[in-house]
Write an enzyme that holds these catalytic residues in place. Structure first.
Site, short mmCIF file in Angstrom:
data_model
loop_
_atom_site.label_atom_id
_atom_site.label_comp_id
_atom_site.label_asym_id
_atom_site.label_seq_id
_atom_site.Cartn_x
_atom_site.Cartn_y
_atom_site.Cartn_z
N GLY A 24 -10.15 -51.72 -12.55
CA GLY A 24 -10.15 -52.28 -13.90
C GLY A 24 -8.74 -52.60 -14.36
O GLY A 24 -8.50 -53.63 -14.99
N TRP A 56 -7.51 -55.61 -12.45
CA TRP A 56 -8.18 -56.83 -12.93
C TRP A 56 -7.32 -57.52 -14.00
O TRP A 56 -7.27 -58.75 -14.07
CB TRP A 56 -9.55 -56.46 -13.52
CG TRP A 56 -10.26 -57.61 -14.17
CD1 TRP A 56 -11.11 -58.50 -13.59
CD2 TRP A 56 -10.17 -58.01 -15.55
NE1 TRP A 56 -11.55 -59.43 -14.49
CE2 TRP A 56 -10.99 -59.15 -15.71
CE3 TRP A 56 -9.48 -57.54 -16.66
CZ2 TRP A 56 -11.14 -59.81 -16.93
CZ3 TRP A 56 -9.62 -58.19 -17.88
CH2 TRP A 56 -10.44 -59.31 -18.01
N HIS A 57 -6.63 -56.70 -14.81
CA HIS A 57 -5.85 -57.26 -15.90
C HIS A 57 -4.67 -58.10 -15.41
O HIS A 57 -4.28 -59.05 -16.07
CB HIS A 57 -5.33 -56.15 -16.84
CG HIS A 57 -6.39 -55.64 -17.73
ND1 HIS A 57 -7.29 -54.68 -17.34
CD2 HIS A 57 -6.71 -55.97 -19.01
CE1 HIS A 57 -8.12 -54.44 -18.35
NE2 HIS A 57 -7.79 -55.20 -19.37
N GLY A 58 -4.09 -57.73 -14.31
CA GLY A 58 -2.95 -58.52 -13.85
C GLY A 58 -2.42 -58.03 -12.53
O GLY A 58 -2.64 -56.87 -12.15
N PHE A 68 -4.83 -63.11 -18.05
CA PHE A 68 -5.70 -62.37 -17.13
C PHE A 68 -6.81 -63.26 -16.59
O PHE A 68 -7.66 -62.88 -15.88
CB PHE A 68 -6.29 -61.14 -17.81
CG PHE A 68 -5.22 -60.30 -18.47
CD1 PHE A 68 -3.97 -60.15 -17.87
CD2 PHE A 68 -5.44 -59.69 -19.69
CE1 PHE A 68 -2.98 -59.39 -18.48
CE2 PHE A 68 -4.45 -58.93 -20.30
CZ PHE A 68 -3.22 -58.79 -19.70
#
Lengths: 363, 484
Positions: free
Chosen positions: B324, B327-329, B484
């Site tokens: 998770g 996933w953001h960056g 993102f």
């Protein structure tokens, strides 16, 4: 049911728009106190002209750059003038020129002035070029155009709009929506001041600290005639510094290459002179003096563009011209630096100009 | 073009609305085609040629979904699923993570002389790729799991994948939810339209007036040259960033949901006053709900979830939060951010079972709630520092200061470090905190506002628009979740 929903939607939108228009404009004007912009010389022009407008005496207004600002002592001119009811106002502003001063012409015309002295300087007749992409451009012009046009009303919008170069257009507000939008940029600062006032925080002192007297006071009227001037730069220098200045700084005046015509500065000057003349206001074109050391090192014909500009305007509009740039007998003690007069210089300027002004006012 | 650009409101949204309104009179399919076309127009303006990646992803999942649904052979179904996931994750990995992997490799290679080094490719991150990839992946996985049926027409599926309000930054919508919306007789009702406008106005207000104003403090505090050893300054910076990211991201969601309402389409909520959360678990039920439920359904549960033993639980929790975070960056910051949230979730799981906690909760419920809220938010805001500060030195320094290690408490020095506009920002932050608290109590301010009569609605929205006009900073800051 649907009709009821549509009515509710329409009513909601109407109320919303009314509240938005009322609140945004009233809050904006209460929030953004004009003193945010008019507490310095750069933002005082329109208040000054409004003051001059209610003065019923004969009025002479000088406009131009810091050279004009440091040359004109209205009190001295008034004391020496043979016309007791004449008042002489100094509205010269550092780095100003016809291209910025032209914005005040409609208000100047409506201010019942009798004579306007316009500075025509060798350093004011250059061509302005579009900034290279990625560079910000002339921040001084941005500041002057933004503040001046933000403080204007619709009646201040004149043909000067056509003189503004396309790459300066963004800084000029010519209608109420644009003026409100321009003011909006300062609403956060305005709100910060209000919050500080509410919390009785002293940080507003710097904002409230006026660089010029309160409008309407006697000090204000005096200031318009006799602004405060900084002390002479030469007097602050010791012999060595003065020598270095002569060797390194005097020649910088040779960097001025005034054009004879074709620039936006010329167009602005032409607009100023023609508008004032057409409005029946007398115009005197004034070329201000430069230090004799500068004049002595000047190559022949170096400032011919300036001479040509002056001649052209005099011929075309039949206006007076006072060329102090090339007039003799200016001495070192008259100057604060290479092109600005000091107290002695102002006095000399006063003695030289008074008879000319009296002559024109007498007519 | 994005949701704060003039063009969106000047021509894009009105044109789309009018076209959909006209199409609604003809047929459902023409309305879907118009939404699809306008979604690609929007994406073109937002991301240029990257719309091709969206098209590839769409075609890939459309074919895979159909093939999986058609076949009863598990091997074939699995093959199509793996193929689809490979393409989706391959695009994501290439465009989002490849340079990050190369850089990581190169850093590691420094420790092993002679190892080859690679040059980074410098691919531009396609806008919204993380969002639409997860969205289309969930479609195929759900068909594979036989939880969902494929869409009956390509246009509907393509519209689901590309629907412009949620395309760029969510919410991540499930296929069944969207199908329900477009297959039901789509009605543009005045009430829904008004609610949509409420959400749009409220969203822009949150983003420009609150988010962008506090961002000026965040950007100033976390810039080079500002000493980060002052605990008050770092706490203030973390608080402001927490508010900024919430107002930024939830504003996007509000505008997305509001825009959808204009077309009669309801999108799921993504936020429920997250800073009222009293535990890390509670926080994730309130923050970016569509992502956390996606991670729960497609990662946490498949990894074992809470059904197995303790080790499985730890593995599932930590694995989910690490992915998770990533996933953001493409940055170790986000991995660390995920790790910290994983630790918080695990820590909370164990702590809540302790006798002391159970006793305290039973005997002093209110005090327990307040304390739980305080501790939770303290850690949540601490993790925002990891999220915000890319510079490792600054990040560690601010983390140490945040917990009071080697930090000073000089209020006047912190005050001097703040930007020129100080008190207004403090007022904005205070109003946000009050508003957030009240909003939590009344089940969401915007929904409350949407139900008010014309006078109240018009008055409050008029004031919000005026505030928007007057108090937005000169420069608009890009939506954070666009990255993102």
């Amino acid at each position: 049911m649907v009709n009821k929903g549509i009515a509710n939607l329409v009513n909601s939108l109407i109320v919303c728009m009314i509240v938005f228009m009322t609140a945004s404009s009233s809050i904006s004007y209460n929030l953004i106190d004009d003193s945010l912009f008019t507490n310095s010389r750069y933002g005082m022009i329109y208040d000054a002209l409004d003051t001059i407008a209610v003065d019923e005496s004969l009025s002479v207004v000088a406009i131009g750059s810091s050279q004009m600002y440091k040359a004109v002592n209205g009190e001295c001119l008034g004391n020496n003038s043979a016309i007791p009811e004449a008042k002489f106002y100094n509205l010269g502003i550092s780095a100003s020129r016809s291209y910025t001063d032209m914005l005040m012409i409609p208000r100047l015309i409506n201010s019942n002035v009798d004579v306007v002295m316009i500075e025509v300087g060798v350093n004011l007749l250059f061509e302005m070029k579009e900034p290279i992409k990625g560079y910000k451009g002339d921040e001084y012009l941005e500041m002057r155009f933004t503040i001046d046009t933000m403080l204007q009303t619709d009646s201040d919008v004149g043909e000067w709009v056509e003189v503004i170069l396309p790459f300066h257009d963004n800084w000029v507000n010519t209608n109420e929506i644009q003026r409100t939008e321009a003011r909006q940029l300062y609403s956060i600062d305005g709100m910060e001041i209000i919050v500080n006032d509410l919390l009785e925080i002293e940080e507003n002192e710097a904002v409230h600290d006026r660089q010029i007297p309160e409008i309407g006071t006697n000090e204000w009227i005096d200031y318009l005639q006799k602004p405060s001037w900084p002390s002479s730069r030469f007097e602050r220098m010791d012999a060595e510094a003065r020598q270095t200045y002569s060797e390194e700084e005097m020649s910088k005046s040779l960097n001025y290459h005034p054009r004879a015509n074709g620039t936006a500065n010329h167009a602005a000057l032409d607009y100023e002179v023609s508008s004032l003349v057409n409005a029946g206001i007398k115009v005197i074109l004034v070329g201000l003096p430069h230090h004799p050391e500068v004049i002595s090192m000047l190559p022949n014909g170096h400032w011919d563009g300036y001479n040509a500009t002056m001649r052209e305007l005099v011929d075309q509009y039949d206006v007076e011209m006072v060329d102090l740039t090339f007039s003799p007998n200016w001495e070192d003690h008259h100057f604060s630096d290479r092109n600005h007069l000091d107290a002695d210089g102002r006095e000399e300027f006063c003695y030289r100009m008074t008879p000319i002004l009296d002559n024109i006012l007498g007519d | 073009m994005d949701f704060t650009s003039i063009e969106y409101y000047q021509w894009f949204l009105p044109t789309t609305f009018l076209l959909v309104l006209i199409a609604t009179r003809h047929s459902k399919s023409s309305r879907i085609w118009i939404l699809l076309l306008m979604s690609y127009v929007f994406f073109w303006f937002a991301s240029g040629w990257h719309f091709l990646l969206l098209a590839i992803s769409t075609v890939n999942d459309w074919i895979a979904g159909k093939q999986i649904s058609k076949s009863s052979n598990l091997k074939v179904r699995k093959g199509w699923l793996i193929g689809s996931l490979t393409i989706n994750l391959g695009l994501l990995a290439t465009f989002k993570y490849l340079d990050f992997l190369i850089e990581t490799w190169n850093v590691a290679a420094l420790k092993f002389p002679g190892s080859p080094e690679f040059t980074t490719i410098g691919l531009l991150l396609p806008v919204g790729i993380s969002f639409y990839t997860f969205q289309t992946m969930s479609y195929t996985i759900d068909i594979y799991r036989e939880k969902s049926e494929p869409y009956d027409t390509f246009s509907k599926f393509a519209c689901y994948a590309a629907f412009f309000p949620q395309l760029v930054a969510g919410p991540i919508v499930r296929a069944d939810h969207f199908r329900e919306q477009i297959e039901s007789p789509m009605k543009i009702s005045p009430d829904l339209f008004r609610l949509g406008l409420t959400l749009i106005i409220f969203g822009i207000f949150k983003k420009l007036v609150i988010g962008d104003n506090v961002a000026l403090h965040v950007n100033h505090i976390f810039s080079d040259g500002i000493p980060l050893d002052n605990i008050i300054l770092v706490w203030w910076g973390a608080l402001c960033f927490g508010i900024q990211i919430y107002c930024d991201f939830s504003a996007y969601t509000d505008i997305a949901i509001g825009s959808s309402y204009l077309f009669g389409i309801r999108l799921p909520e993504n936020f429920k006053t997250p800073y009222a959360a009293c535990s890390p678990q509670d926080f994730w039920r309130r923050w970016h709900i569509s992502l956390s439920t996606w991670l729960r359904d497609y990662l946490y549960i498949p990894l074992g979830g809470s059904r197995g033993n303790k080790r499985t639980l730890l593995f599932a929790l930590m694995g989910t939060m690490l992915i998770g975070g990533l996933w953001h960056g493409a940055s170790w910051n986000f991995v660390l951010w995920g790790l910290l949230h994983g630790l918080l979730l695990i820590g909370h799981r164990y702590f809540k079972m302790t006798k002391w906690n159970i006793y305290f909760k039973d005997k002093h419920r209110s005090s327990h709630t307040i304390m739980a809220w305080g501790v939770t938010q303290y850690f949540i805001f601490m993790t925002w520092l990891v999220f915000r500060l890319e510079d490792t030195g600054m990040m560690w320094r601010s983390l140490k200061t945040f917990i009071g290690f080697d930090a000073d408490w000089d209020f006047s020095s912190a005050w001097e470090q703040l930007p020129e506009i100080k008190n207004l920002t403090i007022v904005i932050v205070a109003m946000f905190i009050i508003g957030h608290t009240i909003s939590g109590k009344i089940g969401g301010f915007k929904h409350w506002l949407g139900k008010q009569d014309a006078v109240v609605w018009g008055f409050i929205n008029g004031i919000l628009l005026s505030a928007l006009f007057l108090f937005r900073p000169a420069e608009t800051i890009d939506f954070i979740y666009f990255r993102f």
